[in-house]
Write a protein that holds these residues in place. Structure first.
Motif, mmCIF file in Angstrom:
data_model
loop_
_atom_site.group_PDB
_atom_site.id
_atom_site.type_symbol
_atom_site.label_atom_id
_atom_site.label_comp_id
_atom_site.label_asym_id
_atom_site.label_seq_id
_atom_site.Cartn_x
_atom_site.Cartn_y
_atom_site.Cartn_z
ATOM 1 N N LEU A 165 0.825 -1.214 0.000
ATOM 2 C CA LEU A 165 0.000 0.000 0.000
ATOM 3 C C LEU A 165 0.855 1.258 0.000
ATOM 4 O O LEU A 165 0.500 2.271 -0.621
ATOM 5 C CB LEU A 165 -0.938 0.002 1.214
ATOM 6 C CG LEU A 165 -2.127 -0.947 1.118
ATOM 7 C CD1 LEU A 165 -2.808 -1.094 2.466
ATOM 8 C CD2 LEU A 165 -3.125 -0.456 0.070
ATOM 9 N N SER A 166 1.983 1.225 0.697
ATOM 10 C CA SER A 166 2.778 2.452 0.757
ATOM 11 C C SER A 166 3.595 2.658 -0.511
ATOM 12 O O SER A 166 4.019 3.772 -0.808
ATOM 13 C CB SER A 166 3.695 2.440 1.982
ATOM 14 O OG SER A 166 4.580 1.358 1.904
ATOM 15 N N PRO A 193 -7.682 -3.721 -5.785
ATOM 16 C CA PRO A 193 -7.043 -4.591 -6.775
ATOM 17 C C PRO A 193 -5.528 -4.429 -6.808
ATOM 18 O O PRO A 193 -4.804 -5.407 -6.948
ATOM 19 C CB PRO A 193 -7.657 -4.127 -8.107
ATOM 20 C CG PRO A 193 -8.927 -3.466 -7.739
ATOM 21 C CD PRO A 193 -8.726 -2.870 -6.389
ATOM 22 N N LEU A 194 -5.053 -3.192 -6.631
ATOM 23 C CA LEU A 194 -3.603 -2.979 -6.684
ATOM 24 C C LEU A 194 -2.903 -3.566 -5.460
ATOM 25 O O LEU A 194 -1.710 -3.850 -5.503
ATOM 26 C CB LEU A 194 -3.286 -1.480 -6.781
ATOM 27 C CG LEU A 194 -3.484 -0.866 -8.163
ATOM 28 C CD1 LEU A 194 -3.256 0.631 -8.112
ATOM 29 C CD2 LEU A 194 -2.532 -1.503 -9.158
ATOM 30 N N LEU A 196 -3.712 -6.404 -4.056
ATOM 31 C CA LEU A 196 -3.902 -7.852 -3.978
ATOM 32 C C LEU A 196 -2.610 -8.656 -3.776
ATOM 33 O O LEU A 196 -2.609 -9.616 -3.015
ATOM 34 C CB LEU A 196 -4.650 -8.370 -5.211
ATOM 35 C CG LEU A 196 -6.178 -8.201 -5.141
ATOM 36 C CD1 LEU A 196 -6.832 -8.824 -6.350
ATOM 37 C CD2 LEU A 196 -6.740 -8.822 -3.860
ATOM 38 N N PRO A 197 -1.492 -8.274 -4.423
ATOM 39 C CA PRO A 197 -0.262 -9.029 -4.142
ATOM 40 C C PRO A 197 0.069 -9.057 -2.654
ATOM 41 O O PRO A 197 0.475 -10.089 -2.119
ATOM 42 C CB PRO A 197 0.807 -8.263 -4.924
ATOM 43 C CG PRO A 197 0.075 -7.579 -6.010
ATOM 44 C CD PRO A 197 -1.277 -7.249 -5.456
ATOM 45 N N GLY A 198 -0.115 -7.914 -1.984
ATOM 46 C CA GLY A 198 0.123 -7.861 -0.545
ATOM 47 C C GLY A 198 -0.849 -8.747 0.213
ATOM 48 O O GLY A 198 -0.475 -9.416 1.170
ATOM 49 N N VAL A 199 -2.116 -8.755 -0.240
ATOM 50 C CA VAL A 199 -3.115 -9.608 0.402
ATOM 51 C C VAL A 199 -2.691 -11.066 0.288
ATOM 52 O O VAL A 199 -2.677 -11.811 1.278
ATOM 53 C CB VAL A 199 -4.510 -9.413 -0.240
ATOM 54 C CG1 VAL A 199 -5.496 -10.426 0.320
ATOM 55 C CG2 VAL A 199 -5.009 -8.004 -0.001
ATOM 56 N N PHE A 200 -2.291 -11.479 -0.927
ATOM 57 C CA PHE A 200 -1.913 -12.877 -1.120
ATOM 58 C C PHE A 200 -0.695 -13.242 -0.289
ATOM 59 O O PHE A 200 -0.639 -14.312 0.305
ATOM 60 C CB PHE A 200 -1.656 -13.169 -2.601
ATOM 61 C CG PHE A 200 -2.922 -13.249 -3.390
ATOM 62 C CD1 PHE A 200 -3.892 -14.181 -3.053
ATOM 63 C CD2 PHE A 200 -3.165 -12.394 -4.448
ATOM 64 C CE1 PHE A 200 -5.079 -14.256 -3.759
ATOM 65 C CE2 PHE A 200 -4.352 -12.457 -5.160
ATOM 66 C CZ PHE A 200 -5.303 -13.389 -4.820
#
Lengths: 275, 257
Positions: A165-166, A193-194, A196-200
């Motif tokens: 996010l940052s 959506p942007l 999502l990589p961090g979420v995964f």
């Protein structure tokens, strides 16, 4: 370069202490105590008792991951938004618990949830206000184990989310706002959506240790409460059935590899960045 | 706007409270004269005194530090040399050997633990300090490998050969040319290994018997219930971690300037 030979100690070490042990586990899993080939170990695992424990482990790990995501995402989002002055200090505060010995982190909850502990006293006081007669026992329950998991793994969710996010380009969000999206739309269609990589990567970092733990369940769940990790520990240290224990270890590895595969399929392969 | 900022601050504070409340409670109780949780009997240092007189704990501390230091050093040597060697290989063998490190990192701790236990007992090695050390080196090596490899990719691929052409021995070329270039990766691999070793419980638990590190000792003590000596120990470890992090943080912020 003429330096290929430098890898020799590494290759030998990995063959001896990574490949050989796993091959031994494979051998034990497919043999019986007399060394004959058998599939009996896997058939024994199909017993409803064991399958029940397996599903309980998966369910708890999923629930823990979901809670970590729901609690951690807003925290990471607010921190990444530039509204805080001392962002560096705050994010450091999220990292420090990760550096604490995780047994101590779990033990800390033992002292809070134990009868007479801070949270146990508080909860019982509130319940008494609502007319409860008997004292509620918090320790050695499903909820206590779940609490311990969320507490242990929350920082592992916040950190990758914060990183993604940052690093996000603020101009993209501004562009969306300029083009007339309201704040909810910006979040749902641009920020989320942007990120999502961090979420995964956060989900992976929480789910993996949560589904394999046996310490948290033992300390906060008591001897009766068993997770998948407890079963494996028990087979090797108490029952001494290495064949059955090895078969369960293989099931656990397969479970993790499958979930990793799923994550990679859904997730952005570039941005995961856990390994 | 102000209200939303207040709300955000409140939310982050609440999450931090959740993260720190247990640790703070431990710290407070480590000074409580009463052994019971329910009441405060006054301030005391007794648990700290008990901690330093408890030989079991001191021995575990020694084991933890010795294993972590030795494992970090050995893993750093093996991992760094491994990275240099793999980097010089063709794609095929490199992928093959890299996948061994990937396999090790993907394997859950408990499976690494039990599989090494099988190996050691299979090889008739008595479980103890040395088997724990072997296990720690094994799970550290991939982390060193993966912190050194990116540095190798960044450097000039021909520097090492140039040094050899100019008459350096392979050892000189390694120490004087290659090592300075990849040093940051080597150091971060070393630190990472050391901290992973310090913190490890699961793998140690399966690969040792009587020799205990701090994690194993805390586990066996905590299984018997609350013990104020553990509170004192936690407080000291917490302070040590804080001090270390502040130090690292300050150093890196000075370096950034």
């Amino acid at each position: 370069m003429k330096t290929k030979g430098f890898a020799a100690p590494y290759v030998v070490w990995m063959l001896l202490f990574t490949i050989a042990p796993i091959l031994l586990v494979l051998c034990y899993a497919f043999t019986d105590s007399s060394g004959q080939f058998t599939l009996q170990n896997f058939q024994s695992f199909l017993d409803p008792i064991y399958i029940g424990v397996l599903f309980r482990s998966i369910g708890m790990a999923l629930l823990c991951t979901l809670i970590c995501l729901l609690v951690g995402y807003p925290a990471a989002y607010f921190l990444a938004n530039r509204s805080f002055d001392k962002k560096g200090v705050l994010i450091l505060l999220f990292i420090i618990p990760m550096w604490m010995n995780f047994l101590l982190r779990t033990y800390a909850w033992l002292t809070l949830l134990e009868s007479g502990g801070l949270i146990a006293t508080l909860v019982n006081w509130v319940l008494r206000l609502f007319g409860a007669k008997e004292e509620v026992r918090l320790l050695y329950s499903y909820q206590a184990v779940l609490m311990g998991m969320v507490y242990n793994y929350l920082p592992f969710m916040v950190l990758p989310l914060y990183t993604v996010l940052s690093k996000m380009d603020a101009r993209i969000v501004e562009a969306a706002e300029d083009l007339g999206a309201n704040r909810l739309q910006v979040f749902l269609r641009v920020t989320l959506p942007l990120s999502l990589p961090g979420v995964f990567s956060g989900v992976t970092m929480v789910f993996m240790p949560a589904v394999t733990t046996f310490v948290i369940s033992r300390l906060l769940g008591g001897a009766q409460f068993k997770l998948f990790g407890d079963l494996i520990e028990q087979q090797f240290l108490f029952t001494g059935d290495w064949n059955f224990g090895s078969a369960m270890s293989l099931v656990m590895m397969a479970l993790l590899l499958i979930s990793m595969g799923l994550m990679n399929r859904f997730g952005d392969k570039e941005g995961g960045g856990v390994f | 706007m102000k209200a939303s900022r207040f709300f955000k601050g409140l939310y982050v504070s609440l999450v931090l409270l959740f993260l720190y409340l247990p640790i703070l409670t431990l710290i407070v109780y480590s000074f409580n004269a009463s052994k019971s949780r329910a009441k405060w009997d006054g301030f005391t240092f007794d648990w700290y005194l008990a901690l330093f007189q408890n030989e079991e704990i001191l021995k575990a501390l020694y084991v933890t530090l010795a294993v972590a230091a030795l494992a970090a050093l050995i893993a750093t040597v093996i991992g760094t040399l491994g990275a240099i060697g793999l980097f010089a290989m063709r794609r095929g063998p490199r992928t093959l050997f890299l996948s061994m490190a990937n396999l090790s990192m993907l394997t859950p701790d408990i499976v690494i633990g039990v599989s090494l236990m099988i190996l050691f007992l299979f090889a008739k090695l008595p479980l103890g300090f040395w088997t724990m050390l072997l296990a720690h080196v094994s799970f550290n090596v991939p982390y060193v490998l993966f912190s050194v490899l990116p540095k190798l990719k960044q450097m000039n691929a021909h520097a090492y050969e140039a040094a050899l052409d100019l008459g350096a021995t392979p050892w000189q070329a390694l120490v004087k040319i290659l090592l300075p270039e990849i040093l940051p990766g080597v150091v971060s691999g070393l630190i990472l290994s050391f901290t992973l070793s310090l913190d490890d419980f699961v793998i140690s638990f399966f690969t040792t018997s009587e020799v205990q590190n701090l994690s194993i000792l805390i586990y066996s003590m905590a299984r018997l219930g609350i013990n104020p000596t553990i509170n004192a120990l936690s407080t000291l470890l917490f302070v040590a971690v804080m001090a270390l992090l502040l130090l690292v943080n300050r150093r890196s912020s000075i370096l950034e300037r």
